[in-house]
Design a protein around this motif. Structure first.
Motif, mmCIF file in Angstrom:
data_model
loop_
_atom_site.group_PDB
_atom_site.id
_atom_site.type_symbol
_atom_site.label_atom_id
_atom_site.label_comp_id
_atom_site.label_asym_id
_atom_site.label_seq_id
_atom_site.Cartn_x
_atom_site.Cartn_y
_atom_site.Cartn_z
ATOM 1 N N GLY A 1 72.179 -90.808 -43.021
ATOM 2 C CA GLY A 1 73.010 -91.734 -43.779
ATOM 3 C C GLY A 1 74.351 -91.104 -44.135
ATOM 4 N N PRO A 2 75.217 -91.857 -44.819
ATOM 5 C CA PRO A 2 76.496 -91.304 -45.274
ATOM 6 C C PRO A 2 76.271 -90.108 -46.190
ATOM 7 C CG PRO A 2 76.445 -93.700 -45.524
ATOM 8 C CD PRO A 2 75.049 -93.270 -45.187
ATOM 9 N N LYS A 3 77.250 -89.206 -46.211
ATOM 10 C CA LYS A 3 77.088 -87.969 -46.976
ATOM 11 C C LYS A 3 77.022 -88.219 -48.479
ATOM 12 C CE LYS A 3 79.111 -84.887 -43.530
ATOM 13 N NZ LYS A 3 80.105 -83.832 -43.258
ATOM 14 N N THR A 4 77.425 -89.389 -48.912
ATOM 15 C CA THR A 4 77.409 -89.688 -50.348
ATOM 16 C C THR A 4 76.284 -90.650 -50.723
ATOM 17 O OG1 THR A 4 79.045 -91.437 -49.955
ATOM 18 C CG2 THR A 4 79.883 -89.269 -50.627
ATOM 19 N N THR A 5 75.326 -90.836 -49.817
ATOM 20 C CA THR A 5 74.189 -91.712 -50.084
ATOM 21 C C THR A 5 72.956 -90.859 -50.374
ATOM 22 O OG1 THR A 5 75.084 -93.362 -48.566
ATOM 23 C CG2 THR A 5 72.782 -93.604 -49.209
ATOM 24 N N PHE A 6 72.327 -91.109 -51.515
ATOM 25 C CA PHE A 6 71.219 -90.262 -51.945
ATOM 26 C C PHE A 6 69.966 -91.091 -52.197
ATOM 27 C CE2 PHE A 6 75.228 -88.484 -53.378
ATOM 28 C CZ PHE A 6 75.169 -87.187 -52.888
ATOM 29 N N SER A 7 68.833 -90.410 -52.059
ATOM 30 C CA SER A 7 67.548 -90.993 -52.443
ATOM 31 C C SER A 7 67.022 -90.215 -53.638
ATOM 32 C CB SER A 7 66.546 -90.913 -51.290
ATOM 33 O OG SER A 7 66.921 -91.766 -50.231
ATOM 34 N N ARG A 8 66.278 -90.916 -54.495
ATOM 35 C CA ARG A 8 65.716 -90.283 -55.690
ATOM 36 C C ARG A 8 64.246 -90.656 -55.799
ATOM 37 N NH1 ARG A 8 67.639 -87.617 -60.101
ATOM 38 N NH2 ARG A 8 66.791 -88.052 -62.182
ATOM 39 N N ILE A 9 63.404 -89.672 -56.004
ATOM 40 C CA ILE A 9 61.964 -89.855 -56.056
ATOM 41 C C ILE A 9 61.427 -89.294 -57.370
ATOM 42 C CG2 ILE A 9 59.760 -89.149 -55.014
ATOM 43 C CD1 ILE A 9 61.151 -89.177 -52.311
ATOM 44 N N ARG A 10 60.553 -90.057 -58.015
ATOM 45 C CA ARG A 10 59.934 -89.636 -59.273
ATOM 46 C C ARG A 10 58.518 -89.140 -59.005
ATOM 47 N NH1 ARG A 10 56.579 -91.673 -63.331
ATOM 48 N NH2 ARG A 10 57.231 -91.270 -65.503
ATOM 49 N N VAL A 11 58.202 -87.939 -59.498
ATOM 50 C CA VAL A 11 56.892 -87.333 -59.283
ATOM 51 C C VAL A 11 56.230 -87.081 -60.633
ATOM 52 C CG1 VAL A 11 55.646 -85.355 -58.327
ATOM 53 C CG2 VAL A 11 57.702 -86.211 -57.173
ATOM 54 N N ASN A 12 55.048 -87.661 -60.836
ATOM 55 C CA ASN A 12 54.280 -87.388 -62.047
ATOM 56 C C ASN A 12 53.500 -86.097 -61.795
ATOM 57 O OD1 ASN A 12 52.407 -87.298 -64.190
ATOM 58 N ND2 ASN A 12 52.549 -89.525 -64.441
ATOM 59 N N LEU A 13 54.159 -84.982 -62.089
ATOM 60 C CA LEU A 13 53.593 -83.676 -61.778
ATOM 61 C C LEU A 13 52.347 -83.377 -62.597
ATOM 62 C CD1 LEU A 13 54.294 -81.256 -59.946
ATOM 63 C CD2 LEU A 13 55.486 -80.243 -61.895
ATOM 64 N N ALA A 14 52.339 -83.821 -63.850
ATOM 65 C CA ALA A 14 51.188 -83.569 -64.716
ATOM 66 C C ALA A 14 49.931 -84.233 -64.161
ATOM 67 C CB ALA A 14 51.479 -84.063 -66.128
ATOM 68 N N ASP A 15 50.052 -85.476 -63.698
ATOM 69 C CA ASP A 15 48.899 -86.179 -63.139
ATOM 70 C C ASP A 15 48.436 -85.531 -61.836
ATOM 71 O OD1 ASP A 15 48.884 -87.898 -65.229
ATOM 72 O OD2 ASP A 15 49.460 -89.696 -64.097
ATOM 73 N N LEU A 16 49.395 -85.090 -61.018
ATOM 74 C CA LEU A 16 49.041 -84.426 -59.764
ATOM 75 C C LEU A 16 48.280 -83.132 -60.033
ATOM 76 C CD1 LEU A 16 52.266 -84.926 -57.605
ATOM 77 C CD2 LEU A 16 49.995 -85.846 -57.129
ATOM 78 N N GLU A 17 48.743 -82.359 -61.029
ATOM 79 C CA GLU A 17 48.052 -81.107 -61.340
ATOM 80 C C GLU A 17 46.676 -81.391 -61.927
ATOM 81 O OE1 GLU A 17 49.113 -76.879 -63.406
ATOM 82 O OE2 GLU A 17 49.218 -78.656 -64.669
ATOM 83 N N ALA A 18 46.579 -82.412 -62.786
ATOM 84 C CA ALA A 18 45.295 -82.744 -63.408
ATOM 85 C C ALA A 18 44.250 -83.129 -62.364
ATOM 86 C CB ALA A 18 45.485 -83.875 -64.418
ATOM 87 N N SER A 19 44.698 -83.711 -61.266
ATOM 88 C CA SER A 19 43.772 -84.114 -60.200
ATOM 89 C C SER A 19 43.595 -83.027 -59.142
ATOM 90 C CB SER A 19 44.263 -85.403 -59.548
ATOM 91 O OG SER A 19 45.560 -85.214 -58.980
ATOM 92 N N GLY A 20 44.162 -81.850 -59.402
ATOM 93 C CA GLY A 20 43.981 -80.719 -58.500
ATOM 94 C C GLY A 20 44.785 -80.784 -57.225
ATOM 95 N N GLN A 21 45.849 -81.583 -57.212
ATOM 96 C CA GLN A 21 46.627 -81.749 -55.989
ATOM 97 C C GLN A 21 47.842 -80.830 -55.889
ATOM 98 O OE1 GLN A 21 47.052 -85.986 -54.642
ATOM 99 N NE2 GLN A 21 46.088 -86.447 -56.610
ATOM 100 N N VAL A 22 48.135 -80.103 -56.974
ATOM 101 C CA VAL A 22 49.219 -79.115 -56.924
ATOM 102 C C VAL A 22 48.588 -77.759 -56.664
ATOM 103 C CG1 VAL A 22 51.182 -78.098 -58.109
ATOM 104 C CG2 VAL A 22 50.540 -80.470 -58.578
ATOM 105 N N LEU A 23 48.909 -77.164 -55.536
ATOM 106 C CA LEU A 23 48.311 -75.894 -55.137
ATOM 107 C C LEU A 23 49.316 -74.763 -55.321
ATOM 108 C CD1 LEU A 23 46.502 -77.014 -51.859
ATOM 109 C CD2 LEU A 23 45.609 -76.968 -54.195
ATOM 110 N N PHE A 24 48.850 -73.670 -55.920
ATOM 111 C CA PHE A 24 49.682 -72.497 -56.146
ATOM 112 C C PHE A 24 49.102 -71.312 -55.386
ATOM 113 C CE2 PHE A 24 50.205 -75.197 -59.865
ATOM 114 C CZ PHE A 24 51.588 -75.224 -60.028
ATOM 115 N N SER A 25 49.957 -70.560 -54.737
ATOM 116 C CA SER A 25 49.505 -69.355 -54.049
ATOM 117 C C SER A 25 49.069 -68.326 -55.094
ATOM 118 C CB SER A 25 50.617 -68.787 -53.175
ATOM 119 O OG SER A 25 50.259 -67.509 -52.665
ATOM 120 N N ALA A 26 47.919 -67.686 -54.854
ATOM 121 C CA ALA A 26 47.429 -66.666 -55.780
ATOM 122 C C ALA A 26 48.191 -65.352 -55.628
ATOM 123 C CB ALA A 26 45.939 -66.431 -55.551
#
Length: 284
Positions: A87-112
């Motif tokens: 797209g044009p260089k000045t056209t942006f997309s924005r996405i909202r992520v409920n990180l707390a809910d993702l972590e609560a359901s075990g979907q956020v993975l962290f390297s040990a």
């Protein structure tokens, strides 16, 4: 014989000019746009990228971007901002992520063992122009048409890397500037060029001779290579972890004072893609 030599030299000169022209053409926008701006509701900002592994999309970033030193999330809601693909260089997309809910359901993975994190955010359906993304319930496209994703096939593990290879760091070092004044658009990634300074096989870290700043953490590091046919290729080798500090100590014996100054050495550490591969493989 003289004519043939002149012709050979002329052809060599043309080929040299062509190779220089190609090398100087710059990294394509879509490769730069792999970097995604991450922003919490409290204003904390960092970088990341979206990885497409087969039909699944993963948000990849550094562990310390999502969690503080005590292990708590830095915020419940995370926003992703990126330039739209093709797209044009000045056209942006924005996405909202409920990180707390993702972590609560075990979907956020962290390297040990490494400063890396991954979470599945959606699946890709269809092919070509009919391709669309079905985001998980905790993720919502707020505005825009979509996001530029890095195909897993355009990545490379550290085993294939060589010291002195040229790399680019793409990200959002929005800690730069004074009083919020910046001579660039804070929604567009900035690029730095450097090289691989070292490869630590024991710690599985890549060392760059390339300065990074606060805000670069989690962003992609892009390797410039050439194919067998001479085409220039750009592949992601990992994500920015941190800058390497340099300590200068000043001692004043007369006043019995010691002053320690810590600054950015210009070197930085990168978590290699094989750590990301492990996180993706562990995702359900």
């Amino acid at each position: 014989m003289v004519v043939d030599m002149k012709r050979t030299l002329w052809l060599a000169w043309v080929l040299l000019l062509l190779s220089l022209s190609t090398a100087r053409s710059g990294i394509p926008d879509n490769n730069i746009n792999y970097a995604v701006l991450l922003e919490f509701e409290n204003g904390c900002q960092a970088s990341g990228f979206v990885l497409m592994a087969e039909d699944r999309l993963f948000l990849i970033t550094a562990r310390h971007v999502l969690r503080d030193a005590s292990g708590h999330l830095r915020g419940n809601i995370l926003f992703l901002t990126t330039r739209e693909p093709n797209g044009p260089k000045t056209t942006f997309s924005r996405i909202r992520v409920n990180l707390a809910d993702l972590e609560a359901s075990g979907q956020v993975l962290f390297s040990a063992s490494h400063d890396a994190a991954a979470t599945a955010i959606g699946r890709v359906q269809g092919i070509g122009e009919r391709r669309q993304v079905n985001y998980v319930p905790q993720v919502k496209l707020v505005s825009g048409r979509g996001i530029t994703a890095l195909d897993l096939r355009n990545t490379v593990s550290s085993e294939a890397l060589r010291v002195t290879a040229e790399v680019y760091v793409s990200g959002y070092p929005n800690s730069l500037g004074v009083d919020g004044r910046r001579p660039w658009n804070a929604q567009i990634p900035l690029v730095r060029r450097g090289c691989i300074a070292g490869l630590n096989a024991e710690s599985r870290l890549i060392i760059l001779d390339c300065r990074v700043d606060r805000g670069n953490s989690g962003g992609p590091v892009i390797l410039q290579t050439a194919s067998a046919t001479g085409d220039i290729l750009y592949r992601v080798i990992g994500l920015v972890s941190e800058w390497v500090p340099q300590a200068d100590q000043w001692v004043n014996p007369g006043l019995n004072q010691v002053n320690l100054e810590v600054s950015n050495s210009g070197y930085s550490t990168v978590v290699p893609m094989e750590v990301v591969y492990e996180l993706v493989a562990a995702s359900v």
